[in-house]
Motif scaffolding. Sequence first.
Motif, PDB file in Angstrom:
ATOM      1  N   ARG A 177      29.644 -99.418  61.631  1.00  0.00           N
ATOM      2  CA  ARG A 177      28.878-100.180  62.628  1.00  0.00           C
ATOM      3  C   ARG A 177      29.792-101.121  63.405  1.00  0.00           C
ATOM      4  N   THR A 178      30.774-101.699  62.713  1.00  0.00           N
ATOM      5  CA  THR A 178      31.731-102.579  63.399  1.00  0.00           C
ATOM      6  C   THR A 178      32.469-101.789  64.479  1.00  0.00           C
ATOM      7  N   LEU A 179      32.863-100.568  64.139  1.00  0.00           N
ATOM      8  CA  LEU A 179      33.564 -99.708  65.110  1.00  0.00           C
ATOM      9  C   LEU A 179      32.663 -99.337  66.281  1.00  0.00           C
ATOM     10  N   ALA A 180      31.413 -99.009  65.982  1.00  0.00           N
ATOM     11  CA  ALA A 180      30.472 -98.606  67.042  1.00  0.00           C
ATOM     12  C   ALA A 180      30.267 -99.748  68.023  1.00  0.00           C
ATOM     13  N   ALA A 181      30.161-100.962  67.483  1.00  0.00           N
ATOM     14  CA  ALA A 181      29.870-102.121  68.339  1.00  0.00           C
ATOM     15  C   ALA A 181      31.050-102.472  69.243  1.00  0.00           C
ATOM     16  N   LYS A 182      32.199-101.862  69.003  1.00  0.00           N
ATOM     17  CA  LYS A 182      33.359-102.089  69.891  1.00  0.00           C
ATOM     18  C   LYS A 182      33.249-101.283  71.184  1.00  0.00           C
TER      19      LYS A 182
END
Length: 231
Positions: A177-182
Amino acid sequence: MTPTDPRPIAVLGGTGPAGMGLALRWARAGEIIIIGSRDARRAEDTADRIKLKAGNQAKVSGMENSAACAAADLLVLTVPFEGQAALIKQLKPAMRPGSILIDATVPLATAVGGRASRTLGVWQGSASQQAAELVPTGVAAVAAFHNLSAELLNGDGLLDCDVIVCGDDAHANQLTRTLAAKIPGVRAIDGGKLENARILEQITALLIGLNIRHKGHGGIRITGLPPEAYL
Ligand SMILES: NC(=O)c1ccc[n+]([C@@H]2O[C@H](COP(=O)([O-])OP(=O)(O)OC[C@H]3O[C@@H](n4cnc5c(N)ncnc54)[C@H](OP(=O)(O)O)[C@@H]3O)[C@@H](O)[C@H]2O)c1
Protein backbone atom coordinates in the motif's frame (compact mmCIF):
# COMPACT_ATOMS: atom_id res chain seq x y z
CA MET A 1 12.66 -4.33 7.45
CA THR A 2 10.35 -1.35 7.74
CA PRO A 3 8.08 0.22 5.11
CA THR A 4 10.56 3.10 4.74
CA ASP A 5 13.75 1.09 4.03
CA PRO A 6 15.27 1.90 0.61
CA ARG A 7 15.29 -1.27 -1.45
CA PRO A 8 15.23 -2.10 -5.14
CA ILE A 9 11.95 -3.09 -6.70
CA ALA A 10 12.29 -5.74 -9.40
CA VAL A 11 9.51 -5.49 -11.97
CA LEU A 12 9.45 -8.91 -13.63
CA GLY A 13 8.00 -8.69 -17.11
CA GLY A 14 8.61 -4.96 -16.79
CA THR A 15 9.11 -4.51 -20.54
CA GLY A 16 5.33 -4.56 -21.09
CA PRO A 17 3.02 -1.57 -20.62
CA ALA A 18 1.78 -2.50 -17.12
CA GLY A 19 5.23 -3.11 -15.60
CA MET A 20 6.80 -0.23 -17.43
CA GLY A 21 4.10 2.18 -16.25
CA LEU A 22 4.46 1.14 -12.61
CA ALA A 23 8.26 1.34 -12.90
CA LEU A 24 8.02 4.83 -14.41
CA ARG A 25 5.82 6.13 -11.59
CA TRP A 26 8.02 4.61 -8.87
CA ALA A 27 11.21 5.83 -10.57
CA ARG A 28 9.74 9.34 -10.52
CA ALA A 29 9.04 8.86 -6.80
CA GLY A 30 12.74 8.08 -6.22
CA GLU A 31 12.51 4.29 -5.91
CA ILE A 32 15.32 2.06 -7.18
CA ILE A 33 13.93 -0.02 -10.03
CA ILE A 34 15.22 -3.13 -11.79
CA ILE A 35 13.34 -4.04 -14.95
CA GLY A 36 13.22 -7.81 -15.50
CA SER A 37 12.78 -9.52 -18.85
CA ARG A 38 13.46 -12.89 -20.46
CA ASP A 39 16.02 -10.94 -22.47
CA ALA A 40 18.58 -8.79 -20.62
CA ARG A 41 19.04 -6.47 -23.59
CA ARG A 42 15.29 -5.77 -23.81
CA ALA A 43 15.28 -5.03 -20.07
CA GLU A 44 18.17 -2.56 -20.46
CA ASP A 45 16.45 -0.85 -23.40
CA THR A 46 13.25 -0.48 -21.37
CA ALA A 47 15.22 0.90 -18.41
CA ASP A 48 16.74 3.51 -20.75
CA ARG A 49 13.29 4.46 -22.07
CA ILE A 50 12.01 4.90 -18.52
CA LYS A 51 15.02 7.06 -17.62
CA LEU A 52 14.33 9.24 -20.64
CA LYS A 53 10.82 9.87 -19.34
CA ALA A 54 11.59 10.02 -15.62
CA GLY A 55 14.79 12.05 -15.86
CA ASN A 56 18.47 11.24 -15.56
CA GLN A 57 18.39 11.10 -11.77
CA ALA A 58 16.05 8.08 -12.00
CA LYS A 59 17.60 4.88 -10.65
CA VAL A 60 16.50 2.29 -13.21
CA SER A 61 18.45 -0.67 -14.56
CA GLY A 62 17.54 -3.75 -16.58
CA MET A 63 18.40 -7.44 -16.11
CA GLU A 64 17.26 -10.89 -17.14
CA ASN A 65 14.34 -11.91 -14.84
CA SER A 66 16.33 -14.33 -12.61
CA ALA A 67 19.10 -11.78 -12.01
CA ALA A 68 16.52 -9.08 -11.28
CA CYS A 69 14.76 -11.39 -8.85
CA ALA A 70 18.00 -12.24 -7.02
CA ALA A 71 18.90 -8.55 -6.66
CA ALA A 72 15.67 -7.46 -4.94
CA ASP A 73 13.31 -8.49 -2.16
CA LEU A 74 10.36 -6.55 -3.52
CA LEU A 75 9.18 -8.35 -6.64
CA VAL A 76 6.36 -7.13 -8.87
CA LEU A 77 5.02 -9.62 -11.39
CA THR A 78 3.53 -8.14 -14.58
CA VAL A 79 3.37 -10.94 -17.15
CA PRO A 80 0.41 -12.42 -19.05
CA PHE A 81 -1.44 -15.19 -17.23
CA GLU A 82 -0.22 -17.80 -19.71
CA GLY A 83 3.38 -17.14 -18.61
CA GLN A 84 2.83 -16.58 -14.88
CA ALA A 85 3.16 -20.09 -13.42
CA ALA A 86 6.14 -21.12 -15.54
CA LEU A 87 7.99 -17.89 -14.75
CA ILE A 88 7.43 -18.21 -10.98
CA LYS A 89 8.69 -21.81 -11.11
CA GLN A 90 11.76 -20.66 -13.01
CA LEU A 91 12.42 -17.80 -10.57
CA LYS A 92 11.79 -19.81 -7.40
CA PRO A 93 15.49 -20.56 -6.71
CA ALA A 94 16.32 -16.85 -7.04
CA MET A 95 13.67 -15.69 -4.54
CA ARG A 96 15.11 -14.81 -1.14
CA PRO A 97 13.26 -15.67 2.09
CA GLY A 98 11.48 -12.56 3.37
CA SER A 99 10.77 -11.33 -0.15
CA ILE A 100 7.39 -10.04 -1.21
CA LEU A 101 5.85 -10.98 -4.55
CA ILE A 102 3.28 -8.41 -5.65
CA ASP A 103 1.18 -10.02 -8.36
CA ALA A 104 -0.79 -7.96 -10.89
CA THR A 105 -1.64 -10.86 -13.20
CA VAL A 106 -5.16 -10.99 -14.59
CA PRO A 107 -6.25 -14.40 -15.94
CA LEU A 108 -7.82 -12.95 -19.07
CA ALA A 109 -9.47 -15.33 -21.49
CA THR A 110 -7.04 -14.04 -24.14
CA ALA A 111 -4.65 -16.65 -22.69
CA VAL A 112 -6.69 -19.27 -24.56
CA GLY A 113 -7.77 -17.13 -27.51
CA GLY A 114 -10.87 -15.69 -25.80
CA ARG A 115 -12.00 -12.14 -25.09
CA ALA A 116 -10.12 -9.65 -22.92
CA SER A 117 -13.42 -8.79 -21.23
CA ARG A 118 -13.67 -12.31 -19.77
CA THR A 119 -11.55 -14.16 -17.24
CA LEU A 120 -10.60 -17.81 -16.94
CA GLY A 121 -11.39 -19.90 -13.88
CA VAL A 122 -8.20 -20.61 -11.92
CA TRP A 123 -8.14 -23.75 -9.79
CA GLN A 124 -6.66 -21.92 -6.78
CA GLY A 125 -9.34 -19.20 -6.96
CA SER A 126 -7.28 -16.48 -8.64
CA ALA A 127 -4.01 -15.90 -10.46
CA SER A 128 -2.57 -14.35 -7.28
CA GLN A 129 -3.51 -17.39 -5.19
CA GLN A 130 -1.82 -19.52 -7.85
CA ALA A 131 1.28 -17.33 -7.39
CA ALA A 132 1.07 -17.76 -3.60
CA GLU A 133 1.01 -21.54 -4.04
CA LEU A 134 4.10 -21.48 -6.27
CA VAL A 135 6.45 -19.16 -4.32
CA PRO A 136 8.90 -20.72 -1.85
CA THR A 137 8.14 -20.77 1.88
CA GLY A 138 8.96 -17.43 3.45
CA VAL A 139 7.92 -15.38 0.41
CA ALA A 140 4.66 -13.47 0.86
CA ALA A 141 2.31 -13.07 -2.10
CA VAL A 142 0.19 -9.94 -2.39
CA ALA A 143 -2.36 -8.98 -5.08
CA ALA A 144 -2.44 -5.38 -6.31
CA PHE A 145 -2.46 -3.02 -9.30
CA HIS A 146 -4.90 -5.10 -11.38
CA ASN A 147 -7.25 -2.18 -11.89
CA LEU A 148 -4.77 0.52 -12.98
CA SER A 149 -4.67 1.40 -16.67
CA ALA A 150 -1.19 0.94 -18.14
CA GLU A 151 -2.01 3.66 -20.65
CA LEU A 152 -2.54 6.16 -17.81
CA LEU A 153 0.46 4.87 -15.83
CA ASN A 154 2.71 5.56 -18.80
CA GLY A 155 1.44 9.13 -19.07
CA ASP A 156 2.17 12.13 -16.91
CA GLY A 157 -1.20 12.82 -15.30
CA LEU A 158 -2.79 11.93 -11.96
CA LEU A 159 -4.38 8.49 -11.98
CA ASP A 160 -7.65 9.21 -10.18
CA CYS A 161 -7.90 5.54 -9.08
CA ASP A 162 -7.85 3.47 -5.92
CA VAL A 163 -5.60 0.43 -5.58
CA ILE A 164 -7.05 -2.36 -3.47
CA VAL A 165 -4.34 -4.55 -1.94
CA CYS A 166 -5.16 -8.12 -0.90
CA GLY A 167 -2.81 -10.40 0.98
CA ASP A 168 -2.56 -12.65 4.02
CA ASP A 169 0.68 -11.10 5.35
CA ALA A 170 -0.02 -7.79 7.11
CA HIS A 171 3.51 -6.43 6.66
CA ALA A 172 3.59 -7.26 2.93
CA ASN A 173 0.14 -5.75 2.50
CA GLN A 174 1.20 -2.54 4.29
CA LEU A 175 4.39 -2.23 2.25
CA THR A 176 2.47 -2.71 -0.99
CA ARG A 177 0.00 0.00 0.00
CA THR A 178 2.91 2.35 0.73
CA LEU A 179 4.21 1.69 -2.79
CA ALA A 180 0.78 2.18 -4.38
CA ALA A 181 0.30 5.51 -2.63
CA LYS A 182 3.50 6.77 -4.28
CA ILE A 183 1.67 6.86 -7.61
CA PRO A 184 0.18 10.36 -7.97
CA GLY A 185 -3.60 10.31 -7.62
CA VAL A 186 -3.73 6.76 -6.23
CA ARG A 187 -5.20 5.95 -2.82
CA ALA A 188 -4.32 2.53 -1.42
CA ILE A 189 -6.87 0.47 0.49
CA ASP A 190 -6.41 -2.74 2.49
CA GLY A 191 -8.68 -5.21 0.68
CA GLY A 192 -8.25 -8.07 3.16
CA LYS A 193 -7.24 -11.63 2.46
CA LEU A 194 -5.54 -12.86 -0.71
CA GLU A 195 -8.69 -14.82 -1.59
CA ASN A 196 -10.30 -11.45 -2.50
CA ALA A 197 -7.83 -11.20 -5.40
CA ARG A 198 -10.33 -13.13 -7.54
CA ILE A 199 -12.62 -10.09 -7.34
CA LEU A 200 -9.84 -7.63 -8.25
CA GLU A 201 -9.04 -9.79 -11.28
CA GLN A 202 -12.71 -9.87 -12.36
CA ILE A 203 -12.99 -6.09 -12.04
CA THR A 204 -10.21 -5.72 -14.63
CA ALA A 205 -12.21 -7.72 -17.17
CA LEU A 206 -15.19 -5.45 -16.47
CA LEU A 207 -13.01 -2.34 -16.88
CA ILE A 208 -11.66 -3.64 -20.20
CA GLY A 209 -15.25 -4.14 -21.41
CA LEU A 210 -16.15 -0.60 -20.26
CA ASN A 211 -13.07 0.81 -21.99
CA ILE A 212 -14.05 -0.87 -25.25
CA ARG A 213 -17.69 0.25 -24.96
CA HIS A 214 -16.99 3.83 -23.93
CA LYS A 215 -13.52 4.31 -25.45
CA GLY A 216 -11.79 5.32 -22.22
CA HIS A 217 -9.34 4.25 -19.53
CA GLY A 218 -11.55 3.36 -16.59
CA GLY A 219 -10.42 2.82 -13.02
CA ILE A 220 -12.18 2.43 -9.68
CA ARG A 221 -12.77 4.64 -6.63
CA ILE A 222 -14.15 3.26 -3.36
CA THR A 223 -16.21 5.83 -1.49
CA GLY A 224 -17.63 6.05 2.00
CA LEU A 225 -14.84 4.48 4.05
CA PRO A 226 -13.37 6.40 7.00
CA PRO A 227 -10.31 8.53 6.10
CA GLU A 228 -7.93 6.14 7.87
CA ALA A 229 -8.89 3.38 5.40
CA TYR A 230 -7.10 5.28 2.62
CA LEU A 231 -3.32 5.61 2.38
N1 LIG B 1 -2.02 -3.50 -19.53
C1 LIG B 1 -2.79 -3.08 -18.52
O1 LIG B 1 -3.43 -2.00 -18.56
C2 LIG B 1 -2.84 -3.90 -17.25
C3 LIG B 1 -3.42 -3.35 -16.12
C4 LIG B 1 -3.44 -4.12 -14.95
C5 LIG B 1 -2.95 -5.41 -14.95
N2 LIG B 1 -2.43 -5.93 -16.08
C6 LIG B 1 -1.91 -7.29 -16.03
O2 LIG B 1 -0.50 -7.18 -15.91
C7 LIG B 1 0.13 -8.20 -16.67
C8 LIG B 1 1.05 -7.54 -17.72
O3 LIG B 1 0.27 -6.75 -18.57
P1 LIG B 1 0.91 -6.14 -19.91
O4 LIG B 1 -0.18 -5.50 -20.66
O5 LIG B 1 2.13 -5.36 -19.58
O6 LIG B 1 1.31 -7.53 -20.63
P2 LIG B 1 2.27 -7.89 -21.87
O7 LIG B 1 2.76 -6.66 -22.52
O8 LIG B 1 1.54 -8.89 -22.69
O9 LIG B 1 3.47 -8.66 -21.15
C9 LIG B 1 4.36 -8.04 -20.27
C10 LIG B 1 5.73 -8.67 -20.43
O10 LIG B 1 5.67 -10.02 -20.00
C11 LIG B 1 6.69 -10.77 -20.68
N3 LIG B 1 6.08 -12.01 -21.16
C12 LIG B 1 5.19 -12.15 -22.17
N4 LIG B 1 4.85 -13.44 -22.31
C13 LIG B 1 5.56 -14.12 -21.38
C14 LIG B 1 5.65 -15.50 -21.04
N5 LIG B 1 4.93 -16.44 -21.66
N6 LIG B 1 6.49 -15.83 -20.04
C15 LIG B 1 7.23 -14.90 -19.39
N7 LIG B 1 7.19 -13.59 -19.68
C16 LIG B 1 6.35 -13.21 -20.65
C17 LIG B 1 7.17 -9.91 -21.83
O11 LIG B 1 8.46 -9.43 -21.46
P3 LIG B 1 9.82 -10.03 -22.09
O12 LIG B 1 9.47 -10.54 -23.47
O13 LIG B 1 10.69 -8.83 -22.11
O14 LIG B 1 10.25 -11.08 -21.15
C18 LIG B 1 6.22 -8.75 -21.87
O15 LIG B 1 6.81 -7.53 -22.25
C19 LIG B 1 -0.97 -9.04 -17.29
O16 LIG B 1 -1.24 -10.16 -16.48
C20 LIG B 1 -2.15 -8.10 -17.30
O17 LIG B 1 -3.39 -8.78 -17.26
C21 LIG B 1 -2.35 -5.19 -17.24
